[in-house]
Design a protein around this motif. Structure first.
Motif, short mmCIF file in Angstrom:
data_model
loop_
_atom_site.label_atom_id
_atom_site.label_comp_id
_atom_site.label_asym_id
_atom_site.label_seq_id
_atom_site.Cartn_x
_atom_site.Cartn_y
_atom_site.Cartn_z
N ASP A 1 27.35 53.47 41.19
CA ASP A 1 28.24 54.20 42.10
C ASP A 1 29.01 53.24 43.01
O ASP A 1 30.20 53.43 43.28
N ILE A 2 28.32 52.20 43.48
CA ILE A 2 28.97 51.23 44.35
C ILE A 2 30.04 50.45 43.60
O ILE A 2 31.13 50.17 44.13
N LEU A 3 29.77 50.10 42.33
CA LEU A 3 30.77 49.40 41.54
C LEU A 3 32.03 50.24 41.38
O LEU A 3 33.15 49.72 41.44
N VAL B 1 56.38 38.65 52.47
CA VAL B 1 55.16 37.85 52.33
C VAL B 1 55.18 36.76 53.38
O VAL B 1 56.08 35.91 53.38
N GLU B 2 54.22 36.79 54.29
CA GLU B 2 54.12 35.77 55.33
C GLU B 2 53.07 34.72 55.00
O GLU B 2 53.22 33.55 55.34
N ARG B 3 51.99 35.15 54.35
CA ARG B 3 50.94 34.23 53.90
C ARG B 3 50.37 34.78 52.60
O ARG B 3 50.50 35.97 52.29
N VAL B 4 49.70 33.90 51.85
CA VAL B 4 49.00 34.32 50.64
C VAL B 4 47.50 34.31 50.94
O VAL B 4 46.97 33.31 51.40
N TYR B 5 46.85 35.43 50.71
CA TYR B 5 45.43 35.57 50.95
C TYR B 5 44.68 35.75 49.63
O TYR B 5 45.24 36.16 48.63
N ARG B 6 43.39 35.49 49.67
CA ARG B 6 42.49 35.79 48.55
C ARG B 6 41.42 36.74 49.05
O ARG B 6 40.76 36.46 50.07
N LEU B 7 41.23 37.86 48.36
CA LEU B 7 40.16 38.79 48.68
C LEU B 7 39.12 38.72 47.58
O LEU B 7 39.37 39.08 46.44
N ASN B 8 37.93 38.21 47.89
CA ASN B 8 36.82 38.18 46.94
C ASN B 8 35.95 39.41 47.14
O ASN B 8 35.53 39.70 48.26
N MET B 9 35.65 40.10 46.07
CA MET B 9 34.74 41.24 46.13
C MET B 9 33.56 40.92 45.22
O MET B 9 33.73 40.85 44.00
N GLN B 10 32.40 40.71 45.82
CA GLN B 10 31.26 40.23 45.05
C GLN B 10 30.04 41.11 45.30
O GLN B 10 29.81 41.57 46.41
N MET B 11 29.31 41.35 44.24
CA MET B 11 28.03 42.04 44.36
C MET B 11 27.11 41.47 43.30
O MET B 11 27.42 41.51 42.11
N PHE B 12 26.00 40.91 43.72
CA PHE B 12 25.10 40.26 42.77
C PHE B 12 23.66 40.40 43.24
O PHE B 12 23.39 40.58 44.44
N PRO B 13 22.70 40.35 42.32
CA PRO B 13 21.29 40.55 42.69
C PRO B 13 20.71 39.32 43.37
O PRO B 13 21.03 38.19 43.03
N LEU B 14 19.85 39.58 44.35
CA LEU B 14 19.11 38.52 45.03
C LEU B 14 17.66 38.48 44.58
O LEU B 14 16.92 37.57 44.93
N THR B 15 17.25 39.47 43.81
CA THR B 15 15.88 39.52 43.28
C THR B 15 15.91 39.99 41.83
O THR B 15 16.93 40.50 41.35
N GLN B 16 14.80 39.86 41.16
CA GLN B 16 14.62 40.47 39.86
C GLN B 16 14.31 41.95 40.06
O GLN B 16 14.20 42.43 41.18
#
Length: 285
Positions: A233-235, A255-270
């Protein structure tokens, strides 16, 4: 049958070769294997199904049976190397070789331009920078980038963006975008380039954390304990958020500046619901 440079999987190429000959004659897997010098009549069938893989010696036998010569032979060898590559570095080496073979023989690899675009941060950044700086020289654009880039690299990147149709020039000679938003095409080799892009941008994010004033950047995060259903659901929510942000950005009048938006979701445990014995394939004594 498609030309060999349109393939990214040697197994599919062999399968299509077999299917084409099967349609026009009484061609069998036994006959195909015999022509290649294999004792097992189903060896090549097993290769195509993924049960077996071609060894370096087998590659030459199969190529000879399919009468591959010249650049087709070289490309087939590289195609096998790409399919057997164990990591991104080896895959990249094989792709570069495939591209070099295709370029030298004036043929085009499907997805090659897409791969090249997503393989370097310079392309998406300069795609935004160039139209925002009418009349600017490559050196001026280079000086506006936080990441190190030379005027020669800017000029080379702009030529690539023009060649692939990502940018074009208007009647005044200024760069304009042909499309507001670019997304990855459904090409087998593109995901590798996108992973390279993510690595580059993740590295730049670390640099920004140390070198960009806090008022000019935004870093936030959450550590969540969730189920697989909630993860899915979050994805979906992230995907929809990304889409909405792309629409907002496309409506920007300047366009005044160029930005990068990183969207990350990854596991921290098994998986916390799976016991160690299950994860490791059995009990330890």
């Amino acid at each position: 049958m498609k030309t060999i440079v349109e393939y990214k999987d040697y197994r599919q190429y062999i399968q299509d070769y077999y299917d084409e000959h099967k349609q026009t004659s009484a061609f069998t897997w036994r006959e195909f294997a015999a022509q290649a010098g294999f004792g097992s009549p189903v060896y090549l069938k097993d290769v195509c199904s993924g049960k077996k893989s071609l060894s370096p010696v087998a590659v030459e036998k199969v190529a000879n049976a399919m009468a591959l010569t010249g650049y087709e032979l070289s490309f087939f060898r590289a195609l096998v190397s790409f399919s057997h590559a164990k990591n991104d570095t080896d895959k990249k080496t094989a792709i570069d070789l495939m591209q070099a073979i295709a370029t030298a023989n004036k043929v085009k690899i499907m997805g090659a331009d897409e791969f090249a675009y997503f393989d370097s941060w310079k392309n998406p950044v300069l795609r935004e920078v160039a139209p925002a700086m009418p009349g600017a020289k490559p050196l001026e654009m280079a000086h506006k980038c936080y990441q190190k880039i030379s005027a020669a690299e800017v000029a080379e990147t702009l030529l690539f963006l023009m060649k692939t149709g990502v940018l074009q020039k208007d009647s005044d000679g200024n760069y304009v975008q042909t499309d507001k938003v670019i997304t990855a095409a459904d090409a087998d080799i593109v995901p590798l380039a996108i992973r390279n892009m993510h690595r580059q941008m993740a590295s730049f994010a670390l640099d920004a954390l140390d070198n960009i004033p806090q008022k000019e950047r935004q870093f936030t995060g959450l550590t969540l304990g969730i189920s697989q259903d909630v993860y899915e659901d979050i994805l979906k929510e992230l995907s929809e958020c990304r889409r909405r942000i792309a629409v907002i950005a496309s409506e920007s009048k300047s366009v005044e500046r160029v930005y990068r938006l990183n969207m990350q979701m990854f596991p921290l445990t098994q998986d916390l619901t799976t016991c160690d014995e299950d994860r490791n394939g059995g009990n330890h004594e």
